[in-house]
Enzyme design. Structure first.
Site, PDB file in Angstrom:
ATOM      1  CG  ASP A 337      -2.063   0.849   1.185  1.00  0.00           C
ATOM      2  OD1 ASP A 337      -2.448   1.187   0.068  1.00  0.00           O
ATOM      3  OD2 ASP A 337      -2.605   1.191   2.246  1.00  0.00           O
ATOM      4  CB  THR A 339      -1.250   6.275   2.268  1.00  0.00           C
ATOM      5  OG1 THR A 339      -1.451   6.986   1.064  1.00  0.00           O
ATOM      6  CG2 THR A 339      -1.322   7.222   3.449  1.00  0.00           C
ATOM      7  CG  ASP A 582      -2.349   1.834   6.863  1.00  0.00           C
ATOM      8  OD1 ASP A 582      -2.972   1.798   5.782  1.00  0.00           O
ATOM      9  OD2 ASP A 582      -1.697   2.824   7.237  1.00  0.00           O
TER      10      ASP A 582
END
Length: 826
Positions: A337, A339, A582
């Site tokens: 991912d 970010t 996340d």
């Protein structure tokens, strides 16, 4: 409480503190709680302290234990009550009665091994439990009119539990409040689309919030909700497959099959056919059975895993499933991912560009109002709030929020409707420009240039009608571009370089614009960062998708379902895939990946499905996990070859003894000495040594390719020496002399196997092999040790003959290992 929220590009980042969702106009009386309304939903104040105490006294507490590791009792039971410990224990008791203590040494070794295993796993348990407390999800519960974080096991029946984006529903309940609350129940029901929840709707433990917020009343806690939790576990986890452990189980099964008939034959041979001294026959029978058991192999595997957990724990890495250490070492594709992984959560507004002649001051007022409209701002909106705080310039011209649309990963934008100061209604969307603008719009070219610089761009657009009207996004009027700068993680570049060196392909999968993500990845040195693909043009055919995944490194505008499909496509090509994330948009992909890795500050949902949680939120910890896994797998493969070589030659020696109708050449003390010097002590050091070798599949096949020829050569050389010695020696003491000669050959051949396995040599590996050789030499030259181990070389002809046979066997070992390496690969 710091809450995680999705930003407008599809990523999830830290947001601002989430306020308690209590109606500001209501007067709360925590002493006298309001009666439950007919619907059964509580007042916003939640339970009182007295009510909580009553429920605790009645046992209405969510006391289902959620352990990160086995209990101490389970650890002791697992290490003590094993099949082979039972066999060896029985043999040990027999030897204590019929033979000198020297022949019972193998039993003390097993006791020591079991103790080491228990202590190491207990250390790992302490590490896991302490890390689990740090990483434990703490839901926000209202009590006495105050919202506070508590542990999951402290929730009682009737508690009001708040929900926000990324929160996991920890117990069964009924929705009490809903603010555009969307819950994903796919991990329980298989239904892919999020479900819009309204007051009175049920929520199930194990589901999680993807958008909006609200609160629910706990209706089932503890054992009553346990069925739901079991369903969640069954549908959520595909437990990490451990080829290492399943391979060792397979090996032990085969060993048992071989051992039983061989041991029976040996017993008959030594006790019935050979009518010798009974006690001596029993001792030699046990001496033949004990070395067939690779008793230290399981121990060393457990110790290696346990020490790996402790090492990673020191780096704030929580391993929720032990075999995940091994799994990550086998990974050849890492999906990242952006970010929170390549970039830090926060970002800054660098520019606001009005479009279509929009008034700049008016645009600022819209942005200020949008910031005030969301109680759970994500990173993008938080940057807007920081740049245009409420009460700033024009802050006195407050707008009233009439409707709000929380961000969704699927639609890629959020929105709000207002009544302006003069009473004019207006509705606005804020999100991905390439989603809100039609293809070919001239503004997209301007945005493309900004994306190429690694900047994130959001579009502010005015809705012509109602906010939730069908097609509202398609008819929205572009009003301004909001340009944001992302903060790169300082350690991300080194981590990407590490994976490149280890031949692990890195794929960046993001909800943001593909060009922008590619620019960020390029700044960090990701190989192939220029190969970007907009996921909206991604083929849906699994095979074509797999090809696209292999040909490109950066993917933008990816939906949560697409992330899941991408993982499946890579797996269909035989790749072992790790997925990091996340946010709630990563949950489905994390669940399906071979290894799911979550950041510690990630949403409760991602931490729940991940096998590895990086509590320090540092992507740079991943190389340590990979290295630890490689150390475990590579070293256990090495030492398994040592143990199984012993098993093979022990079985073959027993078969040869039965076939030739001769006394078994060794007493238990001889094989205890050999096992300690050529396997036990070296294996312990080799199992814990650094090892960066890429993990290879087919553990059983790889080990047996080397163990079988090594064991055959060792057995043949040893038995040849024994037969020659039987013709060479005669008279009293002949059997002891024959045993000593055979022991010398077997030791030298086993040492050569150890020397091969210890490669590539380092100073400590050479020292280890030399120390083991020196230990055996000391036994041969120190008189009391000669007597203790019944080892005494008689004459010079036979001992040198034994050495010569061992040298020939060593040459044959070298040839066979190289042949196997050429034919099957190292």
């Amino acid at each position: 409480m710091t809450q995680r929220a999705l930003d407008s590009s599809g990523e999830q980042t830290p947001g601002s503190p989430r306020p308690a969702m209590i109606d500001a106009g209501a007067e709360l009386d925590p002493v006298h709680p309001v009666e439950l309304p007919p619907s059964g939903h509580p007042d916003a104040t939640g339970l009182t302290t007295a009510e909580v105490a009553e429920r605790v006294a009645r046992g209405e507490v969510n006391d289902v234990p959620v352990r990160s590791s086995r209990s101490v009792t389970e650890i002791v039971r697992a290490n003590v009550f094993t099949r082979f410990n039972l066999i060896i224990g029985v043999l040990w008791v027999i030897m204590l009665f019929v033979a000198p203590i020297q022949d019972s040494l193998f039993g003390f070794v097993i006791v020591a091994n079991t103790g080491i295993g228990i202590i190491q796993e207990w250390r790992a348990k302490k590490t896991l439990d302490s890390l689990a407390v740090i990483g434990e999800a703490k839901p926000t519960v209202r009590r006495d009119g105050v919202a506070a974080e508590i542990s999951t096991h402290e929730i009682v029946l009737g508690d009001v539990v708040e929900l926000g984006p990324g929160d996991k529903v920890v117990v069964d309940g009924t929705v009490a409040e809903a603010d555009s609350l969307e819950i994903d129940e796919s991990l329980l029901t298989g239904e892919a689309d999020p479900v819009l929840k309204r007051p009175g709707d049920p929520v199930m433990s194990g589901s999680f919030v993807v958008a909006g917020g609200g609160a629910f009343t706990a209706t089932k806690v503890g054992r009553e909700a346990y069925a739901a939790q079991l369903a969640e576990e069954a549908s959520r986890f595909t437990l990490v497959h451990s080829e290492l452990r399943s391979g060792i189980s397979t090996i032990l099964k085969y060993v048992t099959w071989m051992m039983v008939p061989t041991a029976i034959g040996l017993i008959i041979s030594q006790l019935v056919v050979k009518d010798n001294n009974f006690k001596d026959s029993v001792a030699r029978t046990v001496g033949g059975i004990v070395p067939m058991i690779p008793e230290g192999l399981v121990l060393l595997t457990s110790v290696a895993f346990a020490i790996g957990v402790v090492r990673l724990g020191r780096k704030q890495c929580l391993v929720q499933e032990l075999p995940a250490i091994e799994g990550l070492a086998r990974v050849d594709v890492v999906c990242l991912d952006k970010t929170g992984t390549l970039t830090e959560g926060g970002m800054d507004i660098t520019e606001v560009r009005p479009l279509n002649g929009s008034d700049e001051a008016y645009v600022h007022q819209v942005l200020r109002s949008l910031g005030s409209s969301d109680p759970r701002p994500n990173a993008s909106l938080q940057a807007i709030i920081d740049a245009y705080p409420a009460g700033g310039e024009g802050g006195e011209k407050g707008w009233t929020v009439t409707d709000a649309m929380p961000f969704s990963s699927a639609r890629k934008y959020s929105g709000a409707a207002f009544t302006e100061t003069d009473g004019t209604p207006s509705a606005w969307l804020l999100g991905a420009p390439d989603v809100l603008l039609p293809d070919g719009d001239g503004t997209l070219t301007e945005i493309e240039h900004l994306n190429e610089q690694g900047l994130r761009v959001l579009l502010l657009a005015r809705v012509r009608g109602e906010l939730d009207a069908p097609g509202a996004a398609g008819g929205a009027v572009p009003t301004a571009l909001v340009v944001l700068e992302q903060r790169l993680r300082p350690d991300a570049g080194e981590t990407l370089a590490y994976f490149a060196q280890q031949n692990v392909a890195t794929k960046v999968i993001s909800g943001d614009n593909a060009v922008s993500v590619g620019a960020v990845a390029g700044k960090l040195g990701l190989a192939g960062a220029e190969n970007t693909l907009d996921a909206r043009r991604m083929p849906t055919d699994p095979d074509e998708m797999a090809t696209a995944m292999e040909e490109n490194a950066v993917f933008g505008r990816v939906t949560p379902q697409q992330k899941r499909d991408m993982v499946a496509a890579l797996q269909s090509r035989g790749h072992t895939v790790a997925m990091t994330g996340d946010g709630v948009n990563d949950v489905l992909a994390l669940k399906d990946a071979d290894i799911g890795v979550s950041m510690g500050s990630g949403s409760e949902a991602t931490r729940a499905v991940a096998q590895i949680v990086l509590l320090n939120n540092s992507f740079a910890t991943l190389p340590s996990v990979v290295a630890e896994g490689r150390r475990v797998i590579g070293n256990i493969t090495r030492v398994a070859t040592l143990f199984l070589t012993k098993t093979v030659y022990s079985v073959l020696l027993a078969i040869l003894v039965v076939c030739f109708q001769v006394e078994y050449p060794f007493l238990p003390r001889h094989l205890t000495l050999l096992s300690t010097l050529t396997i036990g002590v070296p294996a312990f050091f080799l199992a814990l040594a650094p090892n960066k070798e890429r993990a290879q599949p087919h553990f059983v096949r790889r080990v047996m390719r080397y163990a079988i020829p090594s064991g055959v050569i060792a057995a043949a050389a040893t038995f040849t020496t024994y037969l020659v010695a039987r013709h060479h020696y005669s008279g009293p003491g002949a059997l002891e002399a024959e045993t000593s000669a055979a022991t010398l050959t077997l030791f030298l051949v086993s040492m050569w196997v150890l020397a091969i396995i210890a490669r590539p040599y380092t100073w400590w590996r050479i020292g280890l092999v030399a120390a083991m050789g020196l230990g055996f030499l000391i036994v041969l030259v120190v008189p009391w040790l000669q007597d203790f181990f019944a080892l005494k070389l008689v004459g010079t002809t036979m001992p040198w003959g034994a050495v010569g046979i061992a040298v020939a066997a060593a040459a044959l070992l070298e040839f066979s290992w190289r042949l196997v390496g050429r034919r099957f690969g190292a």
